[in-house]
Design an enzyme around this catalytic site. Structure first.
Site, PDB file in Angstrom:
ATOM      1  N   HIS A 264      -1.522  -6.385   5.254  1.00 25.62           N
ATOM      2  CA  HIS A 264      -0.457  -5.898   4.369  1.00 25.62           C
ATOM      3  C   HIS A 264      -0.869  -4.589   3.689  1.00 25.62           C
ATOM      4  CE1 HIS A 264       3.011  -6.562   1.576  1.00 25.62           C
ATOM      5  NE2 HIS A 264       2.248  -5.830   0.764  1.00 25.62           N
ATOM      6  N   GLU A 265      -2.040  -4.591   3.068  1.00 26.85           N
ATOM      7  CA  GLU A 265      -2.461  -3.409   2.319  1.00 26.85           C
ATOM      8  C   GLU A 265      -2.825  -2.251   3.250  1.00 26.85           C
ATOM      9  OE1 GLU A 265      -1.688  -3.536  -0.611  1.00 26.85           O
ATOM     10  OE2 GLU A 265      -1.616  -5.702  -0.954  1.00 26.85           O
ATOM     11  N   HIS A 268       0.325  -0.335   3.889  1.00 29.53           N
ATOM     12  CA  HIS A 268       0.617   0.608   2.802  1.00 29.53           C
ATOM     13  C   HIS A 268      -0.199   1.898   2.964  1.00 29.53           C
ATOM     14  CE1 HIS A 268       3.318  -1.586   0.234  1.00 29.53           C
ATOM     15  NE2 HIS A 268       2.500  -2.613   0.079  1.00 29.53           N
ATOM     16  N   GLU A 295       7.167  -0.801   1.197  1.00 30.43           N
ATOM     17  CA  GLU A 295       6.959  -2.213   1.509  1.00 30.43           C
ATOM     18  C   GLU A 295       7.300  -2.519   2.960  1.00 30.43           C
ATOM     19  OE1 GLU A 295       5.441  -5.875   0.410  1.00 30.43           O
ATOM     20  OE2 GLU A 295       5.433  -3.953  -0.662  1.00 30.43           O
TER      21      GLU A 295
END
Length: 503
Positions: A264-265, A268, A295
């Site tokens: 997820h990160e 980003h 997101e």
């Protein structure tokens, strides 16, 4: 080509502001990753001082004059560049108009309060006691309401805070979208299969770290430009053109949590890296389009990639080696079903990709009513628990697994939560368009662990656009359709069916 003098003067002002914003981000990163516990009080003062200084520069007569002079000078720019400069100045003036409405002492007070609030929230969560955090949260809510009043609104106070994360979004429109989405989600949740964790024994953190450290460069994020660390709440931040920071957290009983945190990160930071590649960096045009778009990048890598069969067919033997497990210890089908299982959880960050959106809808409804004055801070635990029961059929046992579980309100992040589900909607729509353009991507994922086709597509269609387009224009440009939730619903239905068919 040399820029006209007036534009160069404006850019120098902007870059100084940007530089000190990054310094504040570095202090915040350090406070979550490296700083000793007792350093928080003075650190909050440091961050508040820098935040106030940046705000003062942002509304100074000199900066405003430089913007006005640059705007006049645009007429001398060649026609093919003129449109970009007009867009940049429009964005700067828009932010300036908002900043001028916030007094310097108010900006400092809000910054210091939210930095101090983090420690209070963390201690209250540890003690499972919302009443310890409630007075601080009341102060943050009042400051947030004051912020909305100072900036001004035509519809409702919450719209002002929402606009800070998702430009131009209206709570009434999101409410309508979420109500329609909720109707579709409930039957999917009811029919989706649930499977237990495939891990029979705890997995040591050092083994998880070994696998997690492989993931950023695998997806395209080099350690020459990023760091992976540990924090209480996973996050990512950008500290400069070639300096991206990501964190995750580890649980010996749930090793998948750290893996998906990194995926997820990393998503980003891949977006931020793409923005840094833009020729105009740093400028308002090279900032992220919206948090919903931001997101979408993290959710795309976490879900569409990270929960795909082709990704796990590649990473599975590597996991077995790093975790020192055999195929008998961790059968592939058991692992893959668990990864895509629908398990009703009280914890948002542990929620599966289907029920996650119900967690977001719950938070959106509560914080909207809180900022609009329909409910009070002391109402939150009871209201939270009732909605968890209604939407997920679960009983909340304590405040730590209920209203205190998220960091966002301690940060004053009202309006942030809706962007998570908007990100899910955008990510499904974007990935569908990628699939149409790259029919053989699954083979690249599975055989070689090669994700470059996807990253290059995102670089071209999303990252390289920065803020040259607004959200609707960006999605329209990349997918040839207006933003809509049909691709998310289709993806979730197909995923539930796929997992149901695994024997």
């Amino acid at each position: 080509m040399a820029l006209p003098k007036a534009i160069e003067v404006y850019r120098q002002f902007y870059r100084r502001i940007k530089s000190f914003q990054d310094i504040a981000s570095l202090l915040q990163w350090d406070s979550e990753v490296m700083m000793p516990k007792n350093g928080r009080e003075y650190r909050s003062t440091q961050i508040a001082d820098i935040t106030q200084m940046v705000h003062d520069w942002s509304v100074s007569t000199e900066y405003k004059s430089s913007i006005a002079n640059a705007k006049t000078e645009i007429n001398s720019i060649s026609s093919n560049e003129k449109q970009k400069w007009e867009r940049e100045i429009f964005l700067v003036e828009e932010e300036l108009e908002k900043a001028e409405k916030l007094p310097s002492d108010f900006v400092a007070e809000l910054s210091q309060t939210t930095n101090l609030a983090h420690g209070v929230w963390a201690e209250a969560k540890k003690n499972q006691k919302f009443s310890d955090f409630a007075p601080m949260l009341e102060k943050i809510v009042e400051l947030s309401k004051k912020q909305a009043e100072l900036i001004g609104y035509k519809t409702e106070p919450y719209d002002v805070l929402l606009d800070g994360y998702e430009k131009g979004a209206k709570a009434s429109e999101i409410d309508s979208l979420f109500k329609d989405l909720k109707k579709e989600l409930v039957p999917i949740v009811e029919s989706a299969p649930s499977f237990p964790s495939p891990f029979k024994n705890p997995v040591a953190i050092e083994k998880q770290e070994k696998l997690c450290k492989r993931l950023p460069p695998l997806l395209g994020l080099s350690y020459d430009t990023c760091r992976l660390d540990t924090s209480h709440h996973p996050f990512s931040t950008t500290l400069g053109k070639m300096d991206k920071r990501i964190t995750t957290r580890y649980s010996e009983s749930d090793p998948l949590s750290s893996i998906f945190g990194v995926l997820h990160e990393t998503g980003h930071s891949l977006y931020e890296s793409g923005l840094s590649m833009m020729e105009e960096w740093p400028s308002p045009l090279t900032e992220f389009c919206s948090l919903g778009i931001h997101e979408s990048q993290s959710r795309l890598w976490e879900n569409q990639v990270g929960r795909s069969r082709s990704f796990w067919e590649f990473i599975y033997p590597i996991m077995l080696s790093d975790f020192e497990l055999s195929e008998q210890d961790l059968p592939f089908n058991d692992l893959y079903r668990s990864i895509n299982s629908t398990q009703r959880s009280k914890i948002r960050v542990e929620a599966d990709q289907i029920t996650y959106n119900l967690h977001i809808i719950l938070r959106f409804e509560i914080e909207r009513d809180l900022i609009n004055g329909k409910i009070k801070v002391n109402d939150l635990p009871g209201l939270w628990n009732a909605k968890v029961k209604e939407y997920l059929g679960l009983d909340v046992k304590n405040d730590a697994e209920g209203v205190l579980q998220d960091i966002h309100w301690s940060m004053g992040g009202f309006g942030y939560f809706p962007t998570y589900t908007l990100g899910n909607i955008f990510s499904s729509q974007l990935f569908s368009s990628f699939e149409k353009a790259h029919a053989n991507y699954r083979s690249d994922f599975k055989t070689n662990g090669d994700f470059s086709a996807l990253l290059n597509w995102l670089r071209e269609e999303v990252h390289s656009k920065g803020r040259t387009l607004d959200v609707n224009q960006l999605i329209q440009s990349a997918t040839l359709e207006e933003p809509n939730s049909k691709y998310l619903i289709s993806y979730l239905k197909k995923k539930a069916q796929e997992v149901s068919n695994i024997k």
